[in-house]
Design a protein around this motif. Structure first.
Motif, PDB file in Angstrom:
ATOM      1  N   LEU A 226       0.828  -1.206   0.000  1.00  0.00           N
ATOM      2  CA  LEU A 226       0.000   0.000   0.000  1.00  0.00           C
ATOM      3  C   LEU A 226       0.863   1.256   0.000  1.00  0.00           C
ATOM      4  O   LEU A 226       0.557   2.246  -0.675  1.00  0.00           O
ATOM      5  N   PHE A 227       1.960   1.203   0.754  1.00  0.00           N
ATOM      6  CA  PHE A 227       2.858   2.361   0.842  1.00  0.00           C
ATOM      7  C   PHE A 227       3.482   2.656  -0.521  1.00  0.00           C
ATOM      8  O   PHE A 227       3.588   3.816  -0.933  1.00  0.00           O
TER       9      PHE A 227
ATOM     10  N   SER B 292       2.312   2.098  -3.454  1.00  0.00           N
ATOM     11  CA  SER B 292       1.352   2.703  -4.378  1.00  0.00           C
ATOM     12  C   SER B 292       1.017   4.140  -3.994  1.00  0.00           C
ATOM     13  O   SER B 292       0.676   4.952  -4.861  1.00  0.00           O
ATOM     14  N   ARG B 293       1.126   4.447  -2.719  1.00  0.00           N
ATOM     15  CA  ARG B 293       0.798   5.806  -2.253  1.00  0.00           C
ATOM     16  C   ARG B 293       1.983   6.749  -2.361  1.00  0.00           C
ATOM     17  O   ARG B 293       1.833   7.902  -2.746  1.00  0.00           O
ATOM     18  N   TRP B 294       3.183   6.304  -2.011  1.00  0.00           N
ATOM     19  CA  TRP B 294       4.386   7.143  -2.070  1.00  0.00           C
ATOM     20  C   TRP B 294       5.478   6.414  -2.867  1.00  0.00           C
ATOM     21  O   TRP B 294       6.434   5.884  -2.282  1.00  0.00           O
TER      22      TRP B 294
ATOM     23  N   TRP C 104       0.281   2.334   9.928  1.00  0.00           N
ATOM     24  CA  TRP C 104       0.069   3.180   8.751  1.00  0.00           C
ATOM     25  C   TRP C 104       0.161   4.658   9.111  1.00  0.00           C
ATOM     26  O   TRP C 104       0.695   5.470   8.337  1.00  0.00           O
TER      27      TRP C 104
ATOM     28  N   GLN D 189       2.689   7.115   7.363  1.00  0.00           N
ATOM     29  CA  GLN D 189       2.191   8.327   6.711  1.00  0.00           C
ATOM     30  C   GLN D 189       2.870   9.560   7.281  1.00  0.00           C
ATOM     31  O   GLN D 189       3.258  10.475   6.530  1.00  0.00           O
TER      32      GLN D 189
ATOM     33  N   GLU E 228       5.133  12.006   4.893  1.00  0.00           N
ATOM     34  CA  GLU E 228       4.820  13.426   4.756  1.00  0.00           C
ATOM     35  C   GLU E 228       5.978  14.296   5.226  1.00  0.00           C
ATOM     36  O   GLU E 228       6.265  15.350   4.637  1.00  0.00           O
TER      37      GLU E 228
END
Length: 353
Positions: free
Chosen positions: A214-215, A217-219, A246, A250, A254
């Protein structure tokens, strides 16, 4: 004459005895050790913390608070067994939990008993006051522009020759501000209504691998390094712990992105030691300023543009619900450590979810 002589001899002996007694009497000067001991005893007796003296197999009260707690003027009978265990840091007595702070004095020990429940009540009251202050601040910040926009909308609607586009713009802004306030309220409700964890034996390696996908795909521009002890399992609520880890990932991503780090990197490490699961998340971002380190876990506090201030607070709440602790291990490079009870290294045995 004989009688007078005997009287004179008696008076002489009496004077000699009085003289010797006066020489033997020691006059105690002001500020002497005796007075210092009396003052020390009075201060000790006035302390609100129960103090006991452990000597061999005997436990004695040392001040008024301990005499009231154990209903004894001297020896405590029967003494709590935890007082004789030098490694014991807690005990339960009189229906309350106490922390035992021990000081060794030769072959004896002075134990101070701290009322944990009283400390917890004080901490809860302080946290509640801070929460109310934050809620009041955020609600007012959200309501003031809404009220102002509503008044402008009413004025624009009443104006006969007003610009109709202006009314639409006001209503659109008003709806956006109201939606922001609704999201804030939903976030608060999510934080306040966390259910008790449903513990199952979970493969930590599989859980972190799922988060890593998931990470990525997000970052995609941030490198995530994973180091998990083989076969590591924990007695945790997988859904809640997913949410907590998570939030840490996150927060790290960020920080790396907003810090302008050219080669962003996050390390996640999971190990077990003494039946304790240890999960660490570190990043190479700009770090946390020293004056902000004590506020990062406060609900709704954030130093990031567009941040909600929920993630770290929720992560700590999840870890604490599992009986563990989440701490800021290092402000730079920023490293968070979660320690949870109930960990084991299993190699193909047991039920793993």
């Amino acid at each position: 004459m004989i009688g007078a002589l005997l009287v004179m001899i008696w008076l002489l002996v009496a004077m000699l005895l009085l003289l010797r007694r006066s020489q033997a009497v020691e006059v105690v000067p002001s500020g002497s050790p005796d007075e210092a001991q009396i003052a020390h005893h009075l201060l000790l007796d006035a302390s609100p913390t129960p103090l006991v003296l452990v000597s061999g197999t005997t436990v004695r009260t040392m001040n008024r608070a301990s005499r009231l707690l154990f209903a004894s003027d001297d020896r405590i009978l029967p003494p709590p067994s935890s007082l004789f265990d030098e490694s014991a840091t807690h005990l339960r007595h009189a229906g309350r939990n106490w922390r035992a702070d021990r000081v060794e004095v030769g072959d004896r020990s002075v134990v101070a008993l701290i009322d944990i429940e009283a400390e917890e009540r004080t901490a809860e009251a302080r946290a509640s006051a801070e929460m109310i202050q934050v809620l009041g601040h955020e609600m007012l910040n959200g309501l003031v522009p809404i009220v102002s926009l509503a008044e402008c909308g009413v004025a624009a609607a009443e104006a006969r020759e007003g610009d109709s586009a202006l009314l639409g713009e006001i209503l659109t802004t008003l709806a956006r501000r109201a939606e922001g306030l609704r999201r804030f309220t939903e976030a608060y409700r999510e934080l306040a209504r966390l259910p008790p964890p449903l513990r199952l034996t979970v493969s930590i390696e599989e859980m972190i691998d799922d988060l890593a996908r998931l990470f990525a795909s997000r970052w995609p521009g941030v490198h995530l390094s994973i180091d998990v002890q083989p076969g590591l399992c924990g007695e945790i609520d997988r859904d809640q712990m997913n949410q907590a880890i998570w939030a840490l990932l996150q927060n790290a991503a960020e920080a790396v992105e907003q810090g302008g780090v050219p080669s962003g990197r996050i390390d996640i490490r999971a190990t077990a030691g003494d039946d304790v699961l240890i999960i660490e998340v570190a990043d190479n971002g700009p770090g946390i300023p020293p004056d902000c380190a004590h506020t990062i876990f406060r609900p709704f506090y954030t130093s990031k543009a567009g941040g909600s201030g929920i993630g770290l607070s929720l992560a700590r709440q999840v870890v604490q619900a599992h009986g563990g602790v989440l701490t800021l291990l290092e402000p730079f490079p920023t490293t968070f450590r979660a320690q949870l009870p109930g960990a084991a290294a299993l190699y193909g045995t047991g039920s793993v979810f």
